[in-house]
Write an enzyme that holds these catalytic residues in place. Sequence first.
Site, PDB file in Angstrom:
ATOM      1  N   GLY A  14      16.578 -26.930 -32.796  1.00  0.00           N
ATOM      2  CA  GLY A  14      16.495 -27.299 -34.209  1.00  0.00           C
ATOM      3  C   GLY A  14      17.547 -28.325 -34.577  1.00  0.00           C
ATOM      4  O   GLY A  14      18.132 -28.279 -35.656  1.00  0.00           O
ATOM      5  N   ALA A  15      17.776 -29.276 -33.662  1.00  0.00           N
ATOM      6  CA  ALA A  15      18.947 -30.149 -33.765  1.00  0.00           C
ATOM      7  C   ALA A  15      18.691 -31.474 -34.460  1.00  0.00           C
ATOM      8  O   ALA A  15      19.602 -32.291 -34.565  1.00  0.00           O
ATOM      9  CB  ALA A  15      19.505 -30.421 -32.369  1.00  0.00           C
ATOM     10  N   ASN A  91      19.560 -22.313 -32.783  1.00  0.00           N
ATOM     11  CA  ASN A  91      19.642 -22.582 -34.213  1.00  0.00           C
ATOM     12  C   ASN A  91      18.291 -22.754 -34.891  1.00  0.00           C
ATOM     13  O   ASN A  91      18.188 -22.603 -36.107  1.00  0.00           O
ATOM     14  CB  ASN A  91      20.491 -23.851 -34.416  1.00  0.00           C
ATOM     15  N   SER A 143      21.933 -15.583 -40.712  1.00  0.00           N
ATOM     16  CA  SER A 143      22.030 -15.872 -42.147  1.00  0.00           C
ATOM     17  C   SER A 143      22.597 -14.657 -42.846  1.00  0.00           C
ATOM     18  O   SER A 143      22.501 -13.531 -42.341  1.00  0.00           O
ATOM     19  CB  SER A 143      20.637 -16.197 -42.719  1.00  0.00           C
ATOM     20  N   TYR A 157      11.672 -14.265 -43.886  1.00  0.00           N
ATOM     21  CA  TYR A 157      12.884 -14.905 -43.360  1.00  0.00           C
ATOM     22  C   TYR A 157      13.989 -13.856 -43.176  1.00  0.00           C
ATOM     23  O   TYR A 157      14.654 -13.805 -42.132  1.00  0.00           O
ATOM     24  CB  TYR A 157      13.341 -16.000 -44.322  1.00  0.00           C
ATOM     25  N   ALA A 159      13.703 -10.672 -42.758  1.00  0.00           N
ATOM     26  CA  ALA A 159      13.368  -9.781 -41.646  1.00  0.00           C
ATOM     27  C   ALA A 159      13.700 -10.428 -40.308  1.00  0.00           C
ATOM     28  O   ALA A 159      14.222  -9.782 -39.385  1.00  0.00           O
ATOM     29  CB  ALA A 159      11.885  -9.415 -41.710  1.00  0.00           C
TER      30      ALA A 159
END
Length: 257
Positions: A14-15, A91, A143, A157, A159
């Site tokens: 996810g960069a 990520n 998160s 999200y 969960a």
Amino acid sequence: MLTSIAGRSVLVTGASKGIGKGIARVFAREGAKVLLVARSEDAAEAAAETLRAAGGVASAFAADVTDRDAMAAAAEAAVARHGGLDVLCANAGMFPSASLEEMTEAQWDEVLSTNLKGTFLSIQACLPALKQSEAGRIVLTSSITGPITGFPGWSHYGASKAGQLGFLRTAAIELARYGITINAVMPGNIITEGLEGMGDDYLAQMAASIPLKRLGSVEDIAHGMLYFASREAAYVTGQTLVVDGGQTLPESLEALE
């Protein structure tokens, strides 16, 4: 001062934007050799080019974290280009909003597949190379939403992010035999491309609920990742680090007055 991470091989999923791009930038700035993985090859290459322009060692690879074979190819690319793999920053994630009443099975499955299954597949794909490292490190982007707090529209999200931490604790036990550590950074409200277009009033309202009175930067998260990837963190595994400016501390807004 942390031991230099210069020369170590780092893969970031996810960069191409947001927190992932910030993670890649900080690691490259510290001298690591970074492979930026994202679904879009063009976006990943554009992000990698900015790092190379700043003097870093970076390259791009297109892969979807929900695709086992694609992630295996990404890990192989890191080894081929950088001589091995020392650090995985898992990520990649998504956070589309949908109320519980209106959420479809497809929306639920998409978020859980990317955020939770994608974490598992990324780690599994990178394990053979990480086992060859003298100091293998895995760091997850979790998160505060889910493990600590909740927010309307993000039940899927939340969960997925809580699920990451349940996965983390058993994974830490299993990976310890190889000398590989796995930890997670838990961001609060962070300024990314998605938030910058929301306007000053919206950002000010968000910042007002944070004791430090500002939203975090992607670098704030990356610095937490950098610690977990360091040699100094060799005896830390299965742990989490909340990076939220104190957002989760007040009982109510009155506590900040």
